[in-house]
Design an enzyme around this catalytic site. Structure first.
Site, PDB file in Angstrom:
ATOM      1  N   ASP A  40       0.817  -1.291  -0.104  1.00  0.00           N
ATOM      2  CA  ASP A  40      -0.052   0.064   0.042  1.00  0.00           C
ATOM      3  C   ASP A  40       0.946   1.454  -0.112  1.00  0.00           C
ATOM      4  O   ASP A  40       1.924   1.442   0.752  1.00  0.00           O
ATOM      5  CB  ASP A  40      -0.846   0.071   1.138  1.00  0.00           C
ATOM      6  CG  ASP A  40      -1.916   0.799   1.058  1.00  0.00           C
ATOM      7  OD1 ASP A  40      -1.756   2.080   0.526  1.00  0.00           O
ATOM      8  OD2 ASP A  40      -2.948   0.806   1.718  1.00  0.00           O
ATOM      9  N   TYR A 129      -6.012  17.520  -6.492  1.00  0.00           N
ATOM     10  CA  TYR A 129      -5.148  16.330  -7.296  1.00  0.00           C
ATOM     11  C   TYR A 129      -4.106  17.166  -7.927  1.00  0.00           C
ATOM     12  O   TYR A 129      -3.195  16.448  -7.954  1.00  0.00           O
ATOM     13  CB  TYR A 129      -6.105  15.828  -8.176  1.00  0.00           C
ATOM     14  CG  TYR A 129      -5.912  14.952  -8.947  1.00  0.00           C
ATOM     15  CD1 TYR A 129      -5.175  13.568  -8.772  1.00  0.00           C
ATOM     16  CD2 TYR A 129      -5.754  15.452 -10.483  1.00  0.00           C
ATOM     17  CE1 TYR A 129      -4.500  13.059  -9.773  1.00  0.00           C
ATOM     18  CE2 TYR A 129      -5.039  14.398 -11.611  1.00  0.00           C
ATOM     19  CZ  TYR A 129      -4.556  13.309 -11.280  1.00  0.00           C
ATOM     20  OH  TYR A 129      -4.212  12.427 -12.254  1.00  0.00           O
TER      21      TYR A 129
HETATM   22  N1  LIG Z   1      -7.197   8.703 -15.329  1.00  0.00           N
HETATM   23  C1  LIG Z   1      -7.088   9.790 -15.812  1.00  0.00           C
HETATM   24  O1  LIG Z   1      -7.899  10.160 -16.477  1.00  0.00           O
HETATM   25  C2  LIG Z   1      -5.629  10.401 -15.787  1.00  0.00           C
HETATM   26  C3  LIG Z   1      -5.416  11.815 -16.311  1.00  0.00           C
HETATM   27  C4  LIG Z   1      -4.006  12.463 -16.171  1.00  0.00           C
HETATM   28  C5  LIG Z   1      -3.144  11.553 -15.495  1.00  0.00           C
HETATM   29  N2  LIG Z   1      -3.282  10.354 -15.118  1.00  0.00           N
HETATM   30  C6  LIG Z   1      -1.898   9.748 -14.453  1.00  0.00           C
HETATM   31  O2  LIG Z   1      -1.945   8.710 -15.116  1.00  0.00           O
HETATM   32  C7  LIG Z   1      -1.288   7.510 -14.237  1.00  0.00           C
HETATM   33  C8  LIG Z   1      -2.141   6.437 -14.265  1.00  0.00           C
HETATM   34  O3  LIG Z   1      -3.451   6.765 -14.047  1.00  0.00           O
HETATM   35  P1  LIG Z   1      -4.732   5.697 -14.074  1.00  0.00           P
HETATM   36  O4  LIG Z   1      -5.939   6.167 -14.961  1.00  0.00           O
HETATM   37  O5  LIG Z   1      -4.232   4.257 -14.746  1.00  0.00           O
HETATM   38  O6  LIG Z   1      -5.327   5.234 -12.619  1.00  0.00           O
HETATM   39  P2  LIG Z   1      -6.259   4.225 -12.056  1.00  0.00           P
HETATM   40  O7  LIG Z   1      -6.816   3.527 -12.898  1.00  0.00           O
HETATM   41  O8  LIG Z   1      -7.247   5.261 -11.088  1.00  0.00           O
HETATM   42  O9  LIG Z   1      -5.339   3.432 -10.976  1.00  0.00           O
HETATM   43  C9  LIG Z   1      -4.715   3.995  -9.946  1.00  0.00           C
HETATM   44  C10 LIG Z   1      -3.859   2.733  -9.414  1.00  0.00           C
HETATM   45  O10 LIG Z   1      -3.188   3.313  -8.308  1.00  0.00           O
HETATM   46  C11 LIG Z   1      -3.258   2.154  -7.510  1.00  0.00           C
HETATM   47  N3  LIG Z   1      -3.352   2.911  -6.142  1.00  0.00           N
HETATM   48  C12 LIG Z   1      -4.054   3.847  -5.521  1.00  0.00           C
HETATM   49  N4  LIG Z   1      -3.788   4.061  -4.425  1.00  0.00           N
HETATM   50  C13 LIG Z   1      -2.883   3.325  -4.110  1.00  0.00           C
HETATM   51  C14 LIG Z   1      -2.382   2.786  -2.726  1.00  0.00           C
HETATM   52  N5  LIG Z   1      -2.654   3.760  -1.710  1.00  0.00           N
HETATM   53  N6  LIG Z   1      -1.659   1.512  -2.649  1.00  0.00           N
HETATM   54  C15 LIG Z   1      -1.308   1.171  -3.926  1.00  0.00           C
HETATM   55  N7  LIG Z   1      -1.737   1.317  -4.894  1.00  0.00           N
HETATM   56  C16 LIG Z   1      -2.797   2.446  -5.114  1.00  0.00           C
HETATM   57  C17 LIG Z   1      -4.568   1.375  -7.584  1.00  0.00           C
HETATM   58  O11 LIG Z   1      -4.613   0.255  -7.141  1.00  0.00           O
HETATM   59  P3  LIG Z   1      -5.771  -0.645  -6.939  1.00  0.00           P
HETATM   60  O12 LIG Z   1      -5.740  -1.148  -8.473  1.00  0.00           O
HETATM   61  O13 LIG Z   1      -5.379  -1.580  -5.875  1.00  0.00           O
HETATM   62  O14 LIG Z   1      -7.000   0.100  -6.872  1.00  0.00           O
HETATM   63  C18 LIG Z   1      -4.360   1.556  -9.102  1.00  0.00           C
HETATM   64  O15 LIG Z   1      -3.699   0.317  -9.624  1.00  0.00           O
HETATM   65  C19 LIG Z   1      -1.411   8.143 -12.722  1.00  0.00           C
HETATM   66  O16 LIG Z   1      -0.190   8.835 -12.745  1.00  0.00           O
HETATM   67  C20 LIG Z   1      -2.459   9.378 -12.858  1.00  0.00           C
HETATM   68  O17 LIG Z   1      -2.292  10.437 -11.964  1.00  0.00           O
HETATM   69  C21 LIG Z   1      -4.506   9.927 -15.112  1.00  0.00           C
END
Ligand SMILES: NC(=O)c1ccc[n+]([C@@H]2O[C@H](COP(=O)([O-])OP(=O)(O)OC[C@H]3O[C@@H](n4cnc5c(N)ncnc54)[C@H](OP(=O)(O)O)[C@@H]3O)[C@@H](O)[C@H]2O)c1
Length: 308
Positions: A40, A129
């Site tokens: 975590d 965020y």
């Molecule tokens: N989503 C967007 O629209 C967006 C836009 C711009 C930039 N980004 C960036 O792109 C990257 C990837 O985003 P994404 O969309 O793939 O995110 P996502 O689908 O929300 O997934 C987040 C991941 O982080 C893990 N996580 C969150 N809290 C945690 C904790 N306390 N300990 C361990 N793991 C944890 C989650 O684990 P679990 O699988 O266990 O839940 C999941 O694997 C991130 O850096 C995000 O900031 C995203």
């Protein structure tokens, strides 16, 4: 270094990007996934210990606190996951002479510029965020190791919670959907992000092998922040309209789907403010690594094919 010795830790398991990276990096070297429940990110010592135990040559942090509205009421948790945890990973990477790769967001900008943002443009996040991700960028830079930060936007894919999945559900359930038409950005497929990252790792690994140096050393003055989004841009309303177009192509009549109504952001208040201009210029990435992501519209069609 020998290619066979490449050990890549991907932090994150079921997230959109984490899942794709775990699939798409196969064959690159030894891929080790580190995520919940064993690790975590709120337990930073546990995270450090795990990295020390594995001794990777690359750490790819695909995990983040991404609940943009919820972050407004949980700034400490968001900052710990988006800033303190990546800083700790960057420190551990530096100790091991490993390369650290992490991802950031268009939300580090206030969206007031009329043109696509460059990496050198001033940041001014509008929400918690965005501030937590910016703090993460700065903390990773301050560690001073070999790192790559890829800022992306509007991530979606066949898995996970995202705009595409929400629209697919709601257009089938409701008569009308009001969608914001004054925020512009590039919807970016999680798989395109994983593939672009893989291409960059492959380039660095080839150089590390031919020069017999560590993969981290190959980065040289290319360490830093890069914008990495799909090509082109659209509003959320335009993105929803394209999704409906794709549904129609697959035989569903428009009359069976919700009517889309464009609205300004002012008519859709959310706890976290969002930038009107989320467009990121990807030229630096292309110049440094020769990597470009496909056009968002093309990738949307691919994801829809995958969803069937
Ligand atoms: N989503 C967007 O629209 C967006 C836009 C711009 C930039 N980004 C960036 O792109 C990257 C990837 O985003 P994404 O969309 O793939 O995110 P996502 O689908 O929300 O997934 C987040 C991941 O982080 C893990 N996580 C969150 N809290 C945690 C904790 N306390 N300990 C361990 N793991 C944890 C989650 O684990 P679990 O699988 O266990 O839940 C999941 O694997 C991130 O850096 C995000 O900031 C995203």
């Amino acid at each position: 270094m020998n290619r066979a010795d490449l050990k890549i830790v991907i932090v994150g398991r079921n997230g959109q990007l984490a899942w794709e990276a775990n699939q798409r990096f196969q064959g690159l070297g030894r891929i080790i996934c580190v995520g919940r429940p064993e690790i975590d990110l709120l337990d930073i010592n546990g995270l450090r210990e795990e990295i020390r135990r594995i001794r990777p040559s690359i750490i790819v942090n695909a995990a983040a606190y991404t609940a943009v509205d919820q972050a407004q009421s949980e700034p400490e948790v968001a900052t710990k996951i988006n800033s303190e945890a990546p800083a700790a990973m960057a420190e551990e990477a530096k100790r091991l002479d490993a390369l650290f790769i992490t991802y950031s967001t268009d939300y580090v900008f206030d969206g007031k510029s009329a043109t696509p943002y460059r990496e050198s443009d001033p940041t001014a996040p509008l929400n918690v965020y965005g501030a937590s991700k910016l703090s993460g960028e700065q903390a990773v830079e301050a560690v001073g190791g070999n790192y790559l930060i890829f800022r992306t936007s509007w991530v979606y894919g066949a898995r996970g919670k995202n705009f595409l999945k929400t629209i697919l559900k709601l257009v089938a359930e409701r008569p009308e959907l009001k969608i914001v038409n004054d925020q512009m950005g590039a919807p970016t497929w999680s798989r395109d992000l994983a593939d672009a990252t893989r291409k960059i790792i492959e380039q660095l690994a080839a150089r590390a092998e031919s020069e017999n140096i560590s993969i981290s050393e190959t980065l040289g003055d290319r360490r830093g922040i890069y914008h990495m989004t799909s090509a082109g841009s659209v509003s959320w309303y335009g993105f929803a309209a394209a999704i409906v177009e794709e549904i129609e192509k697959r035989g569903l009549s428009k009359s069976a789907l919700a009517e889309l109504v464009p609205i300004p952001s002012s008519e859709y208040p959310t706890p976290a403010a969002r930038p009107h201009n989320s467009r990121l210029c990807n030229e630096k990435l292309k110049n440094a690594f020769g990597v470009m992501l496909p056009a968002w519209r093309e990738s949307l069609a691919s994801v829809m094919n995958e969803l069937g």
